[in-house]
Design a protein around this motif. Structure first.
Motif, PDB file in Angstrom:
ATOM      1  N   ARG A 123     -10.087  -3.279   3.995  1.00 48.78           N
ATOM      2  CA  ARG A 123     -10.899  -3.188   2.776  1.00 48.78           C
ATOM      3  C   ARG A 123     -11.069  -4.581   2.156  1.00 48.78           C
ATOM      4  NH1 ARG A 123     -12.551   1.495   4.323  1.00 48.78           N
ATOM      5  NH2 ARG A 123     -11.233   3.289   3.907  1.00 48.78           N
TER       6      ARG A 123
ATOM      7  N   ASP B 168       0.845  -1.198   0.000  1.00 52.86           N
ATOM      8  CA  ASP B 168       0.000   0.000   0.000  1.00 52.86           C
ATOM      9  C   ASP B 168       0.880   1.247   0.000  1.00 52.86           C
ATOM     10  OD1 ASP B 168      -1.812   1.997   0.195  1.00 52.86           O
ATOM     11  OD2 ASP B 168      -2.579   1.461   2.185  1.00 52.86           O
TER      12      ASP B 168
ATOM     13  N   GLY C 117      -7.132   3.946   8.893  1.00 49.62           N
ATOM     14  CA  GLY C 117      -8.377   3.207   9.142  1.00 49.62           C
ATOM     15  C   GLY C 117      -8.130   1.834   9.731  1.00 49.62           C
TER      16      GLY C 117
ATOM     17  N   ARG D   3      -9.010   7.106  -5.133  1.00 50.40           N
ATOM     18  CA  ARG D   3     -10.296   6.452  -5.402  1.00 50.40           C
ATOM     19  C   ARG D   3     -10.833   7.030  -6.713  1.00 50.40           C
ATOM     20  NH1 ARG D   3     -13.360   6.932   0.510  1.00 50.40           N
ATOM     21  NH2 ARG D   3     -11.784   5.826   1.712  1.00 50.40           N
TER      22      ARG D   3
ATOM     23  N   LYS E 129      -5.952   9.911  14.686  1.00 52.89           N
ATOM     24  CA  LYS E 129      -6.214   9.397  13.325  1.00 52.89           C
ATOM     25  C   LYS E 129      -6.821  10.541  12.531  1.00 52.89           C
ATOM     26  CE  LYS E 129      -8.037   7.195   9.706  1.00 52.89           C
ATOM     27  NZ  LYS E 129      -7.851   8.080   8.540  1.00 52.89           N
TER      28      LYS E 129
ATOM     29  N   GLY F 224      -2.144   7.002  10.210  1.00 50.73           N
ATOM     30  CA  GLY F 224      -2.641   7.580   8.964  1.00 50.73           C
ATOM     31  C   GLY F 224      -1.500   7.863   8.011  1.00 50.73           C
TER      32      GLY F 224
ATOM     33  N   ARG G 287       5.278   5.003   3.831  1.00 51.03           N
ATOM     34  CA  ARG G 287       4.846   3.709   3.285  1.00 51.03           C
ATOM     35  C   ARG G 287       5.872   3.151   2.299  1.00 51.03           C
ATOM     36  NH1 ARG G 287      -1.718   4.811   2.622  1.00 51.03           N
ATOM     37  NH2 ARG G 287      -2.095   4.676   4.849  1.00 51.03           N
TER      38      ARG G 287
ATOM     39  N   ALA H 254      -0.616   3.120   8.957  1.00 47.88           N
ATOM     40  CA  ALA H 254      -2.025   2.851   8.666  1.00 47.88           C
ATOM     41  C   ALA H 254      -2.913   3.826   9.419  1.00 47.88           C
ATOM     42  CB  ALA H 254      -2.367   1.426   9.081  1.00 47.88           C
TER      43      ALA H 254
HETATM   44  O1  LIG Z   1      -4.617   5.286   2.833  1.00 50.67           O
HETATM   45  C1  LIG Z   1      -5.346   4.375   3.232  1.00 50.67           C
HETATM   46  O2  LIG Z   1      -6.057   4.423   4.372  1.00 50.67           O
HETATM   47  P1  LIG Z   1      -5.903   5.554   5.531  1.00 50.67           P
HETATM   48  O3  LIG Z   1      -6.203   6.924   4.930  1.00 50.67           O
HETATM   49  O4  LIG Z   1      -6.931   5.147   6.550  1.00 50.67           O
HETATM   50  O5  LIG Z   1      -4.504   5.478   6.078  1.00 50.67           O
HETATM   51  C2  LIG Z   1      -5.443   3.079   2.499  1.00 50.67           C
HETATM   52  O6  LIG Z   1      -4.624   3.082   1.345  1.00 50.67           O
HETATM   53  C3  LIG Z   1      -6.880   2.750   2.136  1.00 50.67           C
HETATM   54  O7  LIG Z   1      -7.355   3.677   1.192  1.00 50.67           O
HETATM   55  P2  LIG Z   1      -8.927   3.941   1.080  1.00 50.67           P
HETATM   56  O8  LIG Z   1      -9.379   4.597   2.358  1.00 50.67           O
HETATM   57  O9  LIG Z   1      -9.103   4.832  -0.148  1.00 50.67           O
HETATM   58  O10 LIG Z   1      -9.604   2.588   0.874  1.00 50.67           O
END
Ligand SMILES: O=C(OP(=O)(O)O)[C@H](O)COP(=O)(O)O
Ligand SMILES: Nc1ncnc2c1ncn2[C@@H]1O[C@H](COP(=O)(O)OP(=O)(O)O)[C@@H](O)[C@H]1O
Length: 399
Positions: free
Chosen positions: A154, A19, A380, A60, A322, A355, A34, A378
């Motif tokens: 996801r 990711d 979410g 997206r 977050k 995040g 990342r 990360a």
């Molecule tokens: O950046 C991400 O998540 P995050 O903003 O929660 O850290 C992931 O790549 C998931 O992307 P998404 O929230 O468009 O599914």
């Protein structure tokens, strides 16, 4: 429990999901933690002689961050100091030819997997396994490695589909982040626990707020999410203006839940009392929330809000962050995000900053990761882990 790279057979062609979803400024993909973290996993696998094809997403569909992965290949190259080929195709003829030409230790980045409609289809893991994407790519490799912890929440084809039909392993980032975040979930705190929630993704945060009722005492709200809460509290903010598309769709989906949360949590949810925007001279200006009328985009919480939040942080035993309280990438609107993380850095509270975007503020504003108990790449996925909720990627790898 899942298998890791320690269990991987010595030989074999690998499909690796990472990711590197990143901020994009004026069309330019911004390097972030990342890349460095996943480069470690790719280096280990390439050094062991595995031919590697790498799957990842960016943005997206419909958003201006939804771009190809060409620049990501260059950034990965800088971190790895070895060639990272890129092919503008995910599983068509061009991709397959490039995959079949991969030699030992060579790395190929495939095109943004969200450009394949099937990736985001609302399907079960079994259904995803029958997609053309999974059926085609799975035949080209001996095993699948999922290193994308930050997308572990996801249920997309590239996350849950491949483990149905391939030998699957957790990469190093997946393994380390999963262990760190699971350990955090088991901690208990005697003192006050605060959670700072901001950024753009209300749906990720609202589900979490409902589930941490027993652990979090105070929620400090900001960013787009904070404005949606202000709208629910009756203020004239929290809707799209000037062509923004952050608010109205999320409001339609979340209005009811936000109202319920405000009712049931009452004073435990702190909302901004002032907001910042860009005035006609291009300067930061602030306005009190009480009586405000939304004519411009608000880009940060105001100074009085920051002071109030800093006081809560100073009195907390644990603080979880977050999402950013404002557009901190622009120094004029960094006061909320940076004020709060500086306040955390000054105390010896237990702290986690998560995040992909938000954690960048630490390095950008001269703070050190050592000032925090844990910095997660990360967002979410980490806040979900705090609630004890299982992550679909982990379930798929463990199945
Ligand atoms: O950046 C991400 O998540 P995050 O903003 O929660 O850290 C992931 O790549 C998931 O992307 P998404 O929230 O468009 O599914
Ligand atoms: N008021 C705002 N308007 C527009 N963007 C905002 C606002 N407040 C915060 N943001 C943006 O939110 C982003 C971080 O949120 P998000 O992507 O949801 O979190 P993360 O990737 O850190 O999990 C930051 O890049 C910041 O610019």
């Amino acid at each position: 429990m899942f298998e890791t790279l320690d269990d991987l057979p010595e030989e074999g062609r690998l499909l690796v999901r990472i990711d590197v979803n990143s901020p994009v400024e004026n069309g330019e993909v911004q390097d972030n933690r990342r890349f460095a973290r996943h480069a470690g996993t790719l280096r280990e696998l390439a050094d062991a002689g595995h031919p590697l094809a790498v799957l990842a997403h960016q943005g997206r569909p419909g958003r201006d961050t939804f771009v190809s992965l060409e620049q990501h290949a260059e950034i990965l190259f800088e971190h790895l100091d070895r060639e990272v080929r890129y092919v503008p195709d995910t599983y068509g003829e061009e991709a397959l030819e490039a995959i079949r030409n991969l030699g030992a230790g060579e790395i190929l980045l495939l095109e943004n997997v969200r450009m394949v409609d099937e990736e985001l289809a609302d399907r079960t893991p079994e259904e995803h396994a029958k997609s053309a994407l999974v059926e085609t790519l799975s035949q080209e490799f001996d095993a699948y490695v999922n290193d994308a912890y930050s997308t572990a929440h996801r249920g997309h084809a590239s996350i849950v589909g491949f483990p149905q039909v391939m030998d699957s392993y957790a990469g190093r980032v997946m393994e380390v982040e999963y262990e760190a975040n699971s350990a955090i979930q088991e901690r208990e705190f005697d003192g006050h626990v605060a959670m700072v929630l901001g950024g753009t993704k209300a749906d990720d945060l609202i589900g979490v707020m409902e589930r941490v009722e027993d652990t979090v005492d105070t929620f400090l709200m900001g960013g787009i999410v904070g404005e949606l809460f202000l709208r629910a509290a009756g203020h004239d903010v929290g809707y799209d203006v000037e062509g923004t598309d952050f608010f109205d769709e999320q409001w339609d989906d979340q209005e009811e839940t936000i109202r319920e949360l405000l009712d049931s949590y009452g004073g435990r949810i702190l909302l901004p009392v002032d907001l910042a925007y860009e005035d006609d001279a291009g300067e930061r200006a602030e306005v009190a929330v009480e009586g405000v009328e939304k004519e411009a985009s608000f880009l940060d919480v105001g100074s009085e809000t920051v002071e109030g939040y800093e006081e809560v942080v100073a009195d907390s035993e644990a603080v979880f962050v977050k999402g950013a309280l404002g557009v901190f990438e622009d120094e004029r609107f960094s006061k909320g995000t940076v004020g709060v993380i500086e306040a955390i850095a000054k105390t010896d509270c237990f702290s986690v900053v998560g995040g992909g975007d938000t954690s960048r503020a630490i390095g950008m504003y001269g703070l050190s990761e050592d000032d925090f108990s844990h910095v997660s790449i990360a967002g979410g996925a980490y806040v979900r882990a705090l609630t004890g909720e299982s992550l679909v990627a982990i379930e798929a790898l463990s199945g």
